[in-house]
Motif scaffolding. Sequence first.
Motif, short mmCIF file in Angstrom:
data_model
loop_
_atom_site.label_atom_id
_atom_site.label_comp_id
_atom_site.label_asym_id
_atom_site.label_seq_id
_atom_site.Cartn_x
_atom_site.Cartn_y
_atom_site.Cartn_z
N LEU A 40 -98.96 15.75 -29.57
CA LEU A 40 -99.13 14.37 -29.14
C LEU A 40 -98.09 13.50 -29.84
O LEU A 40 -97.93 13.58 -31.06
CB LEU A 40 -100.53 13.89 -29.49
CG LEU A 40 -100.85 12.42 -29.25
CD1 LEU A 40 -100.76 12.08 -27.78
CD2 LEU A 40 -102.23 12.07 -29.81
N VAL A 41 -97.39 12.70 -29.06
CA VAL A 41 -96.35 11.83 -29.61
C VAL A 41 -96.37 10.51 -28.86
O VAL A 41 -96.75 10.46 -27.68
CB VAL A 41 -94.97 12.52 -29.51
CG1 VAL A 41 -94.57 12.74 -28.07
CG2 VAL A 41 -93.92 11.74 -30.27
N GLN A 42 -95.98 9.45 -29.55
CA GLN A 42 -95.89 8.16 -28.89
C GLN A 42 -94.62 8.06 -28.05
O GLN A 42 -93.62 8.74 -28.33
CB GLN A 42 -95.91 7.04 -29.92
CG GLN A 42 -97.26 6.85 -30.59
CD GLN A 42 -97.31 5.60 -31.45
OE1 GLN A 42 -96.29 5.16 -31.98
NE2 GLN A 42 -98.49 5.02 -31.59
N ALA A 43 -94.66 7.21 -27.06
CA ALA A 43 -93.48 6.97 -26.24
C ALA A 43 -92.32 6.56 -27.13
O ALA A 43 -92.48 5.78 -28.07
CB ALA A 43 -93.77 5.89 -25.20
N GLY A 44 -91.15 7.14 -26.82
CA GLY A 44 -89.97 6.90 -27.64
C GLY A 44 -89.77 7.92 -28.74
O GLY A 44 -88.71 7.95 -29.37
N GLY A 45 -90.78 8.74 -28.97
CA GLY A 45 -90.70 9.74 -30.02
C GLY A 45 -89.99 11.00 -29.58
O GLY A 45 -89.45 11.09 -28.47
N SER A 46 -90.01 11.98 -30.48
CA SER A 46 -89.29 13.23 -30.24
C SER A 46 -90.18 14.43 -30.57
O SER A 46 -91.09 14.34 -31.40
CB SER A 46 -88.04 13.31 -31.13
OG SER A 46 -87.13 12.29 -30.83
N LEU A 47 -89.89 15.52 -29.89
CA LEU A 47 -90.49 16.81 -30.18
C LEU A 47 -89.45 17.89 -29.97
O LEU A 47 -88.53 17.72 -29.15
CB LEU A 47 -91.69 17.10 -29.27
CG LEU A 47 -93.01 16.40 -29.55
CD1 LEU A 47 -94.00 16.70 -28.43
CD2 LEU A 47 -93.58 16.80 -30.88
N ARG A 48 -89.63 19.01 -30.66
CA ARG A 48 -88.76 20.16 -30.45
C ARG A 48 -89.63 21.36 -30.10
O ARG A 48 -90.46 21.78 -30.90
CB ARG A 48 -87.94 20.47 -31.70
CG ARG A 48 -86.87 21.53 -31.47
CD ARG A 48 -86.32 22.02 -32.78
NE ARG A 48 -85.08 22.77 -32.62
CZ ARG A 48 -84.63 23.67 -33.49
NH1 ARG A 48 -85.31 23.93 -34.59
NH2 ARG A 48 -83.49 24.30 -33.28
#
Length: 125
Positions: A11-19
């Motif tokens: 789960l991440v907020q809009a504008g965030g990043s994941l790999r």
Amino acid sequence: QVQLVESGGGLVQAGGSLRLSCAVSGLTFSIYTMGWFRQAPGKEREFVSGISWSGGATNYANSVKERFTISRDNAKNTMYLQMNSLKPEDTAVYYCAAQRIPHYMGFDIDGMAFWGKGTLVTVSS
């Protein structure tokens, strides 16, 4: 036995990043084109990005261009998807897949022979 295992979702907020990572075993990773696909609730599975067996060529869906970056490490039998500037519409289960034909650059869903079980990416607004 061929296995593809995705990891890195969350789960991440809009504008965030994941790999995301895709660890592959049971096949000669370095000779197969690999791809990332995603399926949002109530929608069909769609192509996100793909990379040639050597990593020298990449392809992206228009919706993720300039935000996502695909890469692979053939020494580690692993493919990655760096996702930046995430949007709520990126919410989906993300799957990695291996092309059926060695040394062939194609990303048609029917042409992908092996699939992982997916990792869920949720982007909150």
